[in-house]
Design a protein around this motif. Sequence first.
Motif, mmCIF file in Angstrom:
data_model
loop_
_atom_site.group_PDB
_atom_site.id
_atom_site.type_symbol
_atom_site.label_atom_id
_atom_site.label_comp_id
_atom_site.label_asym_id
_atom_site.label_seq_id
_atom_site.Cartn_x
_atom_site.Cartn_y
_atom_site.Cartn_z
ATOM 1 N N UNK A 26 0.825 -1.217 0.000
ATOM 2 C CA UNK A 26 0.000 0.000 0.000
ATOM 3 C C UNK A 26 0.862 1.271 0.000
ATOM 4 N N UNK A 27 1.984 1.253 0.716
ATOM 5 C CA UNK A 27 2.877 2.419 0.736
ATOM 6 C C UNK A 27 3.556 2.565 -0.626
ATOM 7 N N UNK A 28 3.893 1.446 -1.216
ATOM 8 C CA UNK A 28 4.580 1.464 -2.504
ATOM 9 C C UNK A 28 3.682 2.021 -3.612
ATOM 10 N N UNK A 29 2.364 1.796 -3.489
ATOM 11 C CA UNK A 29 1.423 2.255 -4.519
ATOM 12 C C UNK A 29 1.462 3.772 -4.677
ATOM 13 N N UNK A 30 1.940 4.485 -3.645
ATOM 14 C CA UNK A 30 2.054 5.939 -3.757
ATOM 15 C C UNK A 30 3.363 6.352 -4.428
ATOM 16 N N UNK A 31 4.260 5.383 -4.661
ATOM 17 C CA UNK A 31 5.519 5.654 -5.378
ATOM 18 C C UNK A 31 5.469 5.108 -6.803
ATOM 19 N N UNK A 32 4.864 3.911 -6.924
ATOM 20 C CA UNK A 32 4.838 3.227 -8.212
ATOM 21 C C UNK A 32 3.411 2.824 -8.541
ATOM 22 N N UNK A 33 2.872 3.405 -9.603
ATOM 23 C CA UNK A 33 1.520 3.062 -10.038
ATOM 24 C C UNK A 33 1.574 1.943 -11.054
ATOM 25 N N UNK A 34 0.630 1.020 -10.951
ATOM 26 C CA UNK A 34 0.632 -0.151 -11.820
ATOM 27 C C UNK A 34 -0.669 -0.207 -12.600
ATOM 28 N N UNK A 35 -0.571 -0.169 -13.917
ATOM 29 C CA UNK A 35 -1.736 -0.322 -14.781
ATOM 30 C C UNK A 35 -1.648 -1.719 -15.376
ATOM 31 N N UNK A 36 -2.461 -2.651 -14.857
ATOM 32 C CA UNK A 36 -2.299 -4.053 -15.234
ATOM 33 C C UNK A 36 -2.823 -4.355 -16.632
ATOM 34 N N UNK A 37 -2.585 -5.593 -17.028
ATOM 35 C CA UNK A 37 -2.825 -5.973 -18.413
ATOM 36 C C UNK A 37 -4.299 -5.867 -18.815
ATOM 37 N N UNK A 38 -5.195 -6.346 -17.956
ATOM 38 C CA UNK A 38 -6.615 -6.268 -18.298
ATOM 39 C C UNK A 38 -7.312 -5.338 -17.319
#
Length: 228
Positions: free
Chosen positions: A74-86
């Motif tokens: 959850x902390x990492x999500x504020x540094x690295x955003x992930x737009x997944x395949x589907x």
Amino acid sequence: VPILELRNVTHTYADGTTALRGIDVQIPRGEYCLIIGQNGAGKSTLLKHFLNLLQPTSGEALIDGVPLRDFKVSALAQRIGYVPQNPDRQLFNATVEAEVGFSLQATNLDPAARQARLDEALEAMQLVHLRHAHPFSLSKGDRARVVIAAVLALKPEVLVFDEPTTGQDAAGARAILDLTQELHALGHTIVIVTHHLYLMPDYAHRVLVMGHGQLLLDAPIRDAFHAI
Ligand code: ADP
Ligand code: ADP
């Protein structure tokens, strides 16, 4: 210090499949980096190490020089955003607004700051007029933008896209890639996997070519296109 780094990373899955074999890579802040390779080359496995969804079997993954394994997801999500395949699989809420605001609930921002983040993300993705619409009433392109807006609301420095152009025609692919270019211009570091290779010299600066869990080539994209 590079924003992302893998140091001699090997990854072996529980069933014994070795998907990464001694990967060394550094991604400086502000880069737009393309990752290509055949199915099974290890691209998704590599991306998952940047997101702390997988940890190295040996070696180390770092963000800003700090081992990624020390971060909560959850902390990492504020540094690295992930737009997944589907991206459609990411849509759970009844309105665009609720969908984009959902990720903010896990932050410790106060309500006013959350509202501001939400409005900003909707505006950036041109979704303000659709804020009360149901995500599944939207076009495929708009749905993709909802998922990206939800990621942007957390203001991550790095955006990781896993095949965002799959299933799109050339015009649809271009629209998504133009969006990644705008985000890059705003200062985000971009890491992207896509099969729309012929479009990419207009967008990416650097290409990593993977094969059998190894890095076969790491070069400026224009040089790579001469080599391929
Ligand atoms: P790519 O994204 O380039 O298609 P992947 O990273 O998905 O490659 O897969 C790399 C290799 O690891 C492949 O041989 C794949 O079958 C295997 N693999 C991926 N995920 C798993 C898993 N959860 N368990 C076992 N093997 C896996
Ligand atoms: P991705 O390219 O994102 O890995 P896939 O459809 O290839 O998507 O895989 C879906 C899920 O199955 C992923 O979580 C992946 O890690 C897992 N997977 C892929 N290949 C294998 C495999 N050979 N054995 C077990 N799990 C696998």
